[in-house]
Scaffold this motif. Structure first.
Motif, short mmCIF file in Angstrom:
data_model
loop_
_atom_site.label_atom_id
_atom_site.label_comp_id
_atom_site.label_asym_id
_atom_site.label_seq_id
_atom_site.Cartn_x
_atom_site.Cartn_y
_atom_site.Cartn_z
N LEU A 160 0.83 -1.21 0.00
CA LEU A 160 0.00 0.00 0.00
C LEU A 160 0.86 1.25 0.00
CD1 LEU A 160 -2.90 -0.93 2.48
CD2 LEU A 160 -2.90 -1.00 -0.02
N PHE A 161 1.95 1.26 0.78
CA PHE A 161 2.83 2.43 0.79
C PHE A 161 3.49 2.63 -0.57
CE2 PHE A 161 2.98 1.97 5.56
CZ PHE A 161 2.38 3.19 5.82
N ALA A 162 3.88 1.53 -1.22
CA ALA A 162 4.46 1.64 -2.57
C ALA A 162 3.44 2.23 -3.54
CB ALA A 162 4.93 0.27 -3.04
N LEU A 163 2.19 1.82 -3.39
CA LEU A 163 1.11 2.36 -4.23
C LEU A 163 0.87 3.84 -3.92
CD1 LEU A 163 -1.02 1.73 -6.35
CD2 LEU A 163 -2.54 0.95 -4.53
N VAL A 164 0.98 4.21 -2.65
CA VAL A 164 0.85 5.61 -2.24
C VAL A 164 1.89 6.46 -2.94
CG1 VAL A 164 1.22 7.23 -0.34
CG2 VAL A 164 -0.23 5.22 0.01
N PHE A 165 3.15 6.07 -2.87
CA PHE A 165 4.22 6.87 -3.47
C PHE A 165 4.11 6.90 -4.99
CE2 PHE A 165 6.72 5.45 0.46
CZ PHE A 165 6.37 6.58 1.15
N THR A 166 3.72 5.78 -5.58
CA THR A 166 3.62 5.72 -7.04
C THR A 166 2.56 6.68 -7.56
OG1 THR A 166 4.29 3.39 -7.03
CG2 THR A 166 3.18 4.21 -9.01
N THR A 167 1.38 6.67 -6.94
CA THR A 167 0.29 7.52 -7.42
C THR A 167 0.49 8.99 -7.04
OG1 THR A 167 -0.97 6.91 -5.43
CG2 THR A 167 -1.43 5.69 -7.45
N ARG A 168 1.23 9.25 -5.98
CA ARG A 168 1.45 10.63 -5.55
C ARG A 168 2.55 11.32 -6.34
NH1 ARG A 168 2.12 11.44 0.69
NH2 ARG A 168 0.03 10.54 0.47
N TYR A 169 3.55 10.57 -6.75
CA TYR A 169 4.73 11.18 -7.34
C TYR A 169 4.78 11.10 -8.86
CZ TYR A 169 6.33 11.26 -2.49
OH TYR A 169 6.44 11.47 -1.14
N LEU A 170 3.64 10.91 -9.48
CA LEU A 170 3.59 10.93 -10.95
C LEU A 170 3.97 12.30 -11.50
CD1 LEU A 170 0.32 8.88 -11.57
CD2 LEU A 170 2.67 8.15 -12.06
N ASP A 171 3.87 13.33 -10.64
CA ASP A 171 4.23 14.68 -11.09
C ASP A 171 5.73 14.84 -11.27
OD1 ASP A 171 4.99 14.66 -8.45
OD2 ASP A 171 4.01 16.54 -7.91
N LEU A 172 6.52 13.81 -10.94
CA LEU A 172 7.95 13.84 -11.23
C LEU A 172 8.20 14.05 -12.72
CD1 LEU A 172 9.45 10.96 -9.02
CD2 LEU A 172 10.19 13.35 -9.02
N PHE A 173 7.25 13.58 -13.53
CA PHE A 173 7.39 13.67 -14.98
C PHE A 173 6.80 14.95 -15.56
CE2 PHE A 173 7.04 9.15 -13.81
CZ PHE A 173 8.26 8.68 -14.30
N THR A 174 6.11 15.73 -14.72
CA THR A 174 5.43 16.92 -15.25
C THR A 174 5.81 18.23 -14.55
OG1 THR A 174 3.54 16.59 -13.75
CG2 THR A 174 3.44 15.53 -15.92
N THR A 175 6.22 18.15 -13.28
CA THR A 175 6.44 19.37 -12.51
C THR A 175 7.74 19.29 -11.71
OG1 THR A 175 4.04 19.58 -12.23
CG2 THR A 175 5.44 20.94 -10.81
N PHE A 176 8.54 20.34 -11.81
CA PHE A 176 9.75 20.45 -11.00
C PHE A 176 9.53 21.51 -9.94
CE2 PHE A 176 13.83 22.44 -9.94
CZ PHE A 176 14.54 21.32 -9.51
N ILE A 177 9.64 21.12 -8.67
CA ILE A 177 9.45 22.05 -7.57
C ILE A 177 10.78 22.50 -7.00
CG2 ILE A 177 8.45 22.34 -5.26
CD1 ILE A 177 6.30 20.30 -6.07
N SER A 178 11.64 21.53 -6.68
CA SER A 178 12.97 21.83 -6.17
C SER A 178 13.80 20.56 -6.22
CB SER A 178 12.91 22.35 -4.73
OG SER A 178 12.50 21.32 -3.84
N ALA A 179 15.12 20.71 -6.11
CA ALA A 179 16.00 19.54 -6.11
C ALA A 179 15.70 18.67 -4.90
CB ALA A 179 17.46 19.99 -6.12
N TYR A 180 15.46 19.31 -3.75
CA TYR A 180 15.14 18.57 -2.52
C TYR A 180 13.89 17.73 -2.72
CZ TYR A 180 13.34 17.79 2.22
OH TYR A 180 12.83 17.22 3.36
N ASN A 181 12.86 18.34 -3.28
CA ASN A 181 11.59 17.66 -3.50
C ASN A 181 11.76 16.46 -4.42
OD1 ASN A 181 8.95 17.46 -5.33
ND2 ASN A 181 8.33 18.24 -3.33
N THR A 182 12.48 16.65 -5.51
CA THR A 182 12.69 15.57 -6.47
C THR A 182 13.49 14.42 -5.88
OG1 THR A 182 12.60 17.10 -8.35
CG2 THR A 182 13.70 14.99 -8.71
N VAL A 183 14.57 14.75 -5.18
CA VAL A 183 15.43 13.72 -4.58
C VAL A 183 14.66 12.90 -3.56
CG1 VAL A 183 17.43 13.33 -3.09
CG2 VAL A 183 17.60 14.91 -5.02
N MET A 184 13.89 13.57 -2.71
CA MET A 184 13.13 12.87 -1.68
C MET A 184 12.08 11.94 -2.30
SD MET A 184 14.41 13.59 1.24
CE MET A 184 13.21 13.18 2.49
N LYS A 185 11.43 12.40 -3.35
CA LYS A 185 10.42 11.56 -4.02
C LYS A 185 11.07 10.30 -4.60
CE LYS A 185 7.15 15.22 -5.28
NZ LYS A 185 6.56 16.01 -6.39
#
Length: 214
Positions: free
Chosen positions: A39-64
């Protein structure tokens, strides 16, 4: 970014690291709910799809990226590398009891009716209940290893710190996300009994034990 969010991210990451180290060093996933980790893997997968569309910060990307990798490594270790040590009999929570209502709610209550937004909302709702298979497993076996309780403590602390983050953002930025806040509060409530037992037993060197279900 405020200190509560940073501490929350650190606590979350520490919880995952504790779990991975526990499995790797003991070469066993005994006492760990594979269903919660799915379930946690599914949580991260569905939440972090914006990795391919939106850049917020290097910290944000690395943590995701770190959270995604750790989530799938954990699932791999439980169901592939150390599958012989997996306690499937006690990890018996039926995931459809969580996935069906969470999916329905994410379509009914969201910020906007778009695929990415619905999936993000789904991840928020799902995260609030993803720990239930693990807590159910502990209630079935009646006890938990100390290292597992440390994992759960830091996971709960992460949610508590994020509540503090939302309070800070409300007063400092006039920002309020009802979906995230309500889901986070619900998730934290699930940890309340565990926090009490952690402080009164584990921190005093005793083994955490729960009443066996009738």
């Amino acid at each position: 970014m405020n200190i509560f969010r940073i501490l929350g991210d650190i606590s979350h990451l520490l919880a995952i690291i504790i779990l991975l180290v526990k499995i790797h060093k003991s070469k066993s996933c005994a006492g760990i709910s594979g269903k919660s980790q799915i379930l946690f893997a599914l949580v991260f997968t569905t939440r972090y799809l914006d990795l391919f569309t939106t850049f917020i910060s290097a910290y944000n990307t690395v943590m995701k990226v770190i959270f995604l990798i750790c989530a799938y490594v954990t699932v791999y270790m439980i169901y592939v590398k150390f599958r012989k040590t997996f306690d499937a009999e006690n990890d018996s929570f039926r995931l459809e009891f969580l996935l069906v209502p969470v999916t329905g709610l994410s379509f009914l209550e969201n910020h906007s009716f778009t695929p990415l937004e619905i999936l993000w909302t789904f991840s928020i709702y799902l995260e609030s209940v993803a720990i239930l298979p693990q807590l159910f497993m502990i209630s079935k076996t009646g006890e938990a290893e100390t290292i597992t309780t440390h994992y759960l403590f830091f996971l709960g602390l992460y949610r508590a710190l994020y509540i503090a983050n939302w309070v800070w953002r409300y007063y400092a930025e006039n920002f309020y996300d009802q979906i995230a806040v309500v889901s986070g509060v619900v998730q934290t409530i699930f940890y309340c009994d565990f926090f009490y037992l952690y402080v009164t037993k584990v921190l005093k060197g005793k083994k955490l034990s729960l009443p066996m279900p009738v």
